[in-house]
Scaffold this motif. Sequence first.
Motif, PDB file in Angstrom:
ATOM      1  N   LEU A   1      -8.337  17.933  -4.958  1.00  0.00           N
ATOM      2  CA  LEU A   1      -8.713  17.057  -3.839  1.00  0.00           C
ATOM      3  C   LEU A   1      -7.782  15.849  -3.774  1.00  0.00           C
ATOM      4  CD1 LEU A   1     -10.515  16.123  -1.522  1.00  0.00           C
ATOM      5  CD2 LEU A   1     -12.160  15.249  -3.210  1.00  0.00           C
ATOM      6  N   LEU A   2      -7.473  15.282  -4.941  1.00  0.00           N
ATOM      7  CA  LEU A   2      -6.543  14.152  -4.973  1.00  0.00           C
ATOM      8  C   LEU A   2      -5.198  14.554  -4.367  1.00  0.00           C
ATOM      9  CD1 LEU A   2      -5.481  11.359  -5.879  1.00  0.00           C
ATOM     10  CD2 LEU A   2      -4.990  12.386  -8.106  1.00  0.00           C
ATOM     11  N   LEU A   3      -4.707  15.733  -4.754  1.00  0.00           N
ATOM     12  CA  LEU A   3      -3.403  16.200  -4.266  1.00  0.00           C
ATOM     13  C   LEU A   3      -3.420  16.377  -2.750  1.00  0.00           C
ATOM     14  CD1 LEU A   3      -2.637  18.795  -7.093  1.00  0.00           C
ATOM     15  CD2 LEU A   3      -1.447  16.623  -6.708  1.00  0.00           C
ATOM     16  N   GLU A   4      -4.535  16.872  -2.241  1.00  0.00           N
ATOM     17  CA  GLU A   4      -4.686  17.063  -0.804  1.00  0.00           C
ATOM     18  C   GLU A   4      -4.608  15.709  -0.076  1.00  0.00           C
ATOM     19  OE1 GLU A   4      -8.087  19.631   0.019  1.00  0.00           O
ATOM     20  OE2 GLU A   4      -8.217  18.683   2.010  1.00  0.00           O
ATOM     21  N   LEU A   5      -5.314  14.732  -0.616  1.00  0.00           N
ATOM     22  CA  LEU A   5      -5.317  13.395  -0.017  1.00  0.00           C
ATOM     23  C   LEU A   5      -3.942  12.732  -0.156  1.00  0.00           C
ATOM     24  CD1 LEU A   5      -8.805  12.287  -1.370  1.00  0.00           C
ATOM     25  CD2 LEU A   5      -8.264  12.825   1.020  1.00  0.00           C
ATOM     26  N   TRP A   6      -3.328  12.930  -1.320  1.00  0.00           N
ATOM     27  CA  TRP A   6      -1.998  12.366  -1.582  1.00  0.00           C
ATOM     28  C   TRP A   6      -0.968  12.923  -0.597  1.00  0.00           C
ATOM     29  CZ3 TRP A   6       0.022   8.717  -4.938  1.00  0.00           C
ATOM     30  CH2 TRP A   6       1.406   8.725  -5.109  1.00  0.00           C
ATOM     31  N   ASP A   7      -0.997  14.251  -0.425  1.00  0.00           N
ATOM     32  CA  ASP A   7       0.005  14.920   0.411  1.00  0.00           C
ATOM     33  C   ASP A   7      -0.182  14.617   1.895  1.00  0.00           C
ATOM     34  OD1 ASP A   7       1.098  16.033  -1.854  1.00  0.00           O
ATOM     35  OD2 ASP A   7       0.033  17.941  -1.655  1.00  0.00           O
ATOM     36  N   ASN A   8      -1.377  14.169   2.274  1.00  0.00           N
ATOM     37  CA  ASN A   8      -1.656  13.928   3.693  1.00  0.00           C
ATOM     38  C   ASN A   8      -1.859  12.454   4.033  1.00  0.00           C
ATOM     39  OD1 ASN A   8      -1.790  16.712   4.922  1.00  0.00           O
ATOM     40  ND2 ASN A   8      -3.179  16.950   3.193  1.00  0.00           N
TER      41      ASN A   8
ATOM     42  N   PHE B   1      -6.643  14.904 -17.918  1.00  0.00           N
ATOM     43  CA  PHE B   1      -7.064  13.900 -16.938  1.00  0.00           C
ATOM     44  C   PHE B   1      -6.449  12.524 -17.151  1.00  0.00           C
ATOM     45  CE2 PHE B   1     -10.204  11.325 -19.286  1.00  0.00           C
ATOM     46  CZ  PHE B   1     -10.520  12.142 -20.362  1.00  0.00           C
ATOM     47  N   GLU B   2      -6.590  11.748 -16.116  1.00  0.00           N
ATOM     48  CA  GLU B   2      -6.138  10.368 -16.094  1.00  0.00           C
ATOM     49  C   GLU B   2      -7.381   9.506 -15.862  1.00  0.00           C
ATOM     50  OE1 GLU B   2      -2.915   9.603 -16.582  1.00  0.00           O
ATOM     51  OE2 GLU B   2      -3.233   7.448 -16.312  1.00  0.00           O
ATOM     52  N   ALA B   3      -7.408   8.316 -16.454  1.00  0.00           N
ATOM     53  CA  ALA B   3      -8.515   7.387 -16.223  1.00  0.00           C
ATOM     54  C   ALA B   3      -7.994   6.211 -15.412  1.00  0.00           C
ATOM     55  CB  ALA B   3      -9.071   6.906 -17.558  1.00  0.00           C
ATOM     56  N   LYS B   4      -8.696   5.888 -14.340  1.00  0.00           N
ATOM     57  CA  LYS B   4      -8.250   4.793 -13.468  1.00  0.00           C
ATOM     58  C   LYS B   4      -9.428   3.895 -13.122  1.00  0.00           C
ATOM     59  CE  LYS B   4      -3.978   6.336 -12.491  1.00  0.00           C
ATOM     60  NZ  LYS B   4      -2.773   5.625 -12.979  1.00  0.00           N
ATOM     61  N   ALA B   5      -9.156   2.606 -13.073  1.00  0.00           N
ATOM     62  CA  ALA B   5     -10.214   1.654 -12.729  1.00  0.00           C
ATOM     63  C   ALA B   5      -9.775   0.802 -11.549  1.00  0.00           C
ATOM     64  CB  ALA B   5     -10.518   0.767 -13.924  1.00  0.00           C
ATOM     65  N   THR B   6     -10.745   0.428 -10.731  1.00  0.00           N
ATOM     66  CA  THR B   6     -10.441  -0.480  -9.614  1.00  0.00           C
ATOM     67  C   THR B   6     -11.565  -1.500  -9.459  1.00  0.00           C
ATOM     68  OG1 THR B   6      -9.925  -0.650  -7.255  1.00  0.00           O
ATOM     69  CG2 THR B   6     -11.533   1.025  -7.863  1.00  0.00           C
ATOM     70  N   LYS B   7     -11.179  -2.692  -9.006  1.00  0.00           N
ATOM     71  CA  LYS B   7     -12.165  -3.744  -8.710  1.00  0.00           C
ATOM     72  C   LYS B   7     -12.714  -3.582  -7.298  1.00  0.00           C
ATOM     73  CE  LYS B   7     -10.808  -7.754 -11.504  1.00  0.00           C
ATOM     74  NZ  LYS B   7     -10.048  -9.015 -11.450  1.00  0.00           N
ATOM     75  N   ASN B   8     -11.974  -2.810  -6.482  1.00  0.00           N
ATOM     76  CA  ASN B   8     -12.388  -2.590  -5.094  1.00  0.00           C
ATOM     77  C   ASN B   8     -13.812  -2.051  -5.006  1.00  0.00           C
ATOM     78  OD1 ASN B   8      -9.736  -3.185  -4.656  1.00  0.00           O
ATOM     79  ND2 ASN B   8      -9.382  -1.512  -3.193  1.00  0.00           N
ATOM     80  N   LYS B   9     -14.458  -2.359  -3.873  1.00  0.00           N
ATOM     81  CA  LYS B   9     -15.841  -1.906  -3.714  1.00  0.00           C
ATOM     82  C   LYS B   9     -16.006  -0.794  -2.688  1.00  0.00           C
ATOM     83  CE  LYS B   9     -17.761  -6.320  -5.141  1.00  0.00           C
ATOM     84  NZ  LYS B   9     -18.442  -7.555  -4.742  1.00  0.00           N
TER      85      LYS B   9
ATOM     86  N   PRO C   1      -7.368   2.652  -4.093  1.00  0.00           N
ATOM     87  CA  PRO C   1      -5.983   2.708  -3.578  1.00  0.00           C
ATOM     88  C   PRO C   1      -5.167   3.817  -4.247  1.00  0.00           C
ATOM     89  CG  PRO C   1      -6.595   0.475  -4.271  1.00  0.00           C
ATOM     90  CD  PRO C   1      -7.634   1.402  -4.812  1.00  0.00           C
ATOM     91  N   LEU C   2      -4.468   4.598  -3.437  1.00  0.00           N
ATOM     92  CA  LEU C   2      -3.665   5.700  -3.971  1.00  0.00           C
ATOM     93  C   LEU C   2      -2.429   5.226  -4.738  1.00  0.00           C
ATOM     94  CD1 LEU C   2      -3.962   8.251  -1.039  1.00  0.00           C
ATOM     95  CD2 LEU C   2      -4.647   8.658  -3.409  1.00  0.00           C
ATOM     96  N   ASN C   3      -2.046   3.953  -4.518  1.00  0.00           N
ATOM     97  CA  ASN C   3      -0.884   3.454  -5.270  1.00  0.00           C
ATOM     98  C   ASN C   3      -1.205   3.220  -6.749  1.00  0.00           C
ATOM     99  OD1 ASN C   3      -2.309   1.061  -5.262  1.00  0.00           O
ATOM    100  ND2 ASN C   3      -0.880  -0.037  -3.915  1.00  0.00           N
ATOM    101  N   ASN C   4      -2.423   3.560  -7.155  1.00  0.00           N
ATOM    102  CA  ASN C   4      -2.752   3.568  -8.578  1.00  0.00           C
ATOM    103  C   ASN C   4      -2.042   4.706  -9.307  1.00  0.00           C
ATOM    104  OD1 ASN C   4      -4.963   1.733  -9.843  1.00  0.00           O
ATOM    105  ND2 ASN C   4      -5.609   2.027  -7.725  1.00  0.00           N
ATOM    106  N   PHE C   5      -1.546   5.677  -8.518  1.00  0.00           N
ATOM    107  CA  PHE C   5      -0.875   6.820  -9.128  1.00  0.00           C
ATOM    108  C   PHE C   5       0.628   6.719  -8.959  1.00  0.00           C
ATOM    109  CE2 PHE C   5      -5.081   8.286  -7.907  1.00  0.00           C
ATOM    110  CZ  PHE C   5      -5.539   8.785  -9.118  1.00  0.00           C
ATOM    111  N   HIS C   6       1.330   7.229  -9.973  1.00  0.00           N
ATOM    112  CA  HIS C   6       2.779   7.336  -9.882  1.00  0.00           C
ATOM    113  C   HIS C   6       3.118   8.779  -9.513  1.00  0.00           C
ATOM    114  CE1 HIS C   6       3.309   3.372 -11.458  1.00  0.00           C
ATOM    115  NE2 HIS C   6       2.597   3.668 -12.531  1.00  0.00           N
ATOM    116  N   GLU C   7       4.255   8.926  -8.881  1.00  0.00           N
ATOM    117  CA  GLU C   7       4.706  10.249  -8.450  1.00  0.00           C
ATOM    118  C   GLU C   7       4.701  11.259  -9.609  1.00  0.00           C
ATOM    119  OE1 GLU C   7       5.465  10.875  -5.162  1.00  0.00           O
ATOM    120  OE2 GLU C   7       5.653  12.998  -5.738  1.00  0.00           O
ATOM    121  N   HIS C   8       5.160  10.827 -10.798  1.00  0.00           N
ATOM    122  CA  HIS C   8       5.263  11.771 -11.924  1.00  0.00           C
ATOM    123  C   HIS C   8       3.893  12.239 -12.404  1.00  0.00           C
ATOM    124  CE1 HIS C   8       4.850   7.853 -13.855  1.00  0.00           C
ATOM    125  NE2 HIS C   8       4.164   8.511 -14.755  1.00  0.00           N
TER     126      HIS C   8
END
Lengths: 212, 212
Positions: A157-164, A104-112, A116-123
Motif C-alpha cells: 500500500l505504501l508503494l502504491e501511494l508513493w508511486d502515485n 520493516f521500518e519504524a517511523k514516528a510523526t508528531k502530525n495529527k 508525510p511521505l518524505n519520512n522515507f528515503h528512495e533507497h
Amino acid sequence: MGVNYPKGQAYFKNETTYSKKQDLATIKKGKFANRGMVFEEAINQSNQYFLDRQIAVIHKKPTPVQIVKVDYPNRSAAVIKEAYFTQPSTTDYNGVYQGYYIDFEAKATKNKTSFPLNNFHEHQIEHMRSCVKQQGICFVLVWFSSLKRCFFLEASLLLELWDNQEKLKRKSIPLTIFESSTYEINLGIAPQIPYLEAVDKYILKLKEHING
Amino acid sequence: MGVNYPKGQAYFKNETTYSKKQDLATIKKGKFANRGMVFEEAINQSNQYFLDRQIAVIHKKPTPVQIVKVDYPNRSAAVIKEAYFTQPSTTDYNGVYQGYYIDFEAKATKNKTSFPLNNFHEHQIEHMRSCVKQQGICFVLVWFSSLKRCFFLEASLLLELWDNQEKLKRKSIPLTIFESSTYEINLGIAPQIPYLEAVDKYILKLKEHING
C-alpha cells in the motif's frame, strides 16, 4: 575472545536502541529526539519479548558507520577515533517468524492528521519493493505520537501511494487511510507493541488473496 | 538530506565489505586478514548479483559499534570521535529468497583437513538455533582457503556437532563430513559464490522430509 569492549560513558545508552535516522536527528539537534526514540525502545522491548519466548527472531540492524581511523592503545582494545554515519541501504528491522521473512521500518510523526511521505528515503522504498517481490512480509510501523496511535502499514500500500504521489497530488498519507486500510495496533505492556498480531492478520489476508 | 558523509581516507575500503570478525582480526594484526576478506568480498559480490537481478535480497549487516563521542564541526557533518567494536548478537548475513528467510554466517579456514568449531561464538550458535526453530533457512558457508573449496553447512547439522562435542570427542568438523553431508559449491564468476543453488537443494530436501 581476546578483545575487550570498554563501556565508557556511552553517548548512546545502548547501540542497538537507536536508529541511524534518530542518531542523525539527535546529532543535528544536539539532543535526543524523544518522539521516535521512545517508539523504537518499545519495538526493541517487544522484539526481546518475542525472542525470549521463541515467538520470533527479529533484530534491529546496527547503525552503519564508515570507519576511517582506529587506534590500538594495547593488544586487547581497539578504539575507533574517526568514523562517519553512512546511509543505510535497507530498512531497520528484519528477521524470521514462523518461516516468514519479516522486514520493516519504524517511523514516528508528531502530525495529527497525516503522515508525510518524505519520512522515507528512495533507497528504503526500493528495498521494500525488492522484499515484496521476494514474498517477504514487509511493512512500516507508523507511530502518531500526538495521538498515541500505532498502525501496521503494509509495504504494498505504501508503494502504491508513493508511486502515485503526483497523480494523487498528495505528499502525505491521511490518517483516514490508516484508519480504513491498515491494521491498528493496540499498545500493551509485554510486548509494548504487539505488532505480530497485525502480521498474523496480514498473512491471513495474503493467503485468502492467493486462494480466492 | 542535510548531512554529508565525508569520504576521507577510508581505513576500510568499504564498510559493508568487511565483517566485524575481520575488523577485529585486522585490528589485532594491524593488517588485513586476507584469507577471510577475499571470501567475504566474493559473497558480497554474489549478493549484489542476486539483488541486481531480483533473484534474492540478502545483505551483510553493518559492523556493530558502540558510539561514545560525536563531534559536530558544523551543522551538516557529524564525526564520530570515539567508538568501540561490540559483539554482534546475530550472524552476518540475512535476507529473503522466494519467500524464505535466509540467514547465514561466512567462515574461512586455512586448515586442510578439518574446520575448528571454535570459529563460532556461543551467541552465533544460539541465534542459529532460534532461526532454525522459526523455520528459517539457516547455514554456514565454509571456505577452505588452502583447498579453494566452499561448502554449504546446514545449521541443524552444525548444531548437532556443536552439542555433541564432548560425546564425539571432537572440537572440529572433519573435511570428510563436509564431503559426505554438506553441499559443495563450485565457484563461478557471476556470481562468484552461487550459494543459492545449494539453498535450492536444501529447500528441496526439507520439503521431501516434510512430505515423506
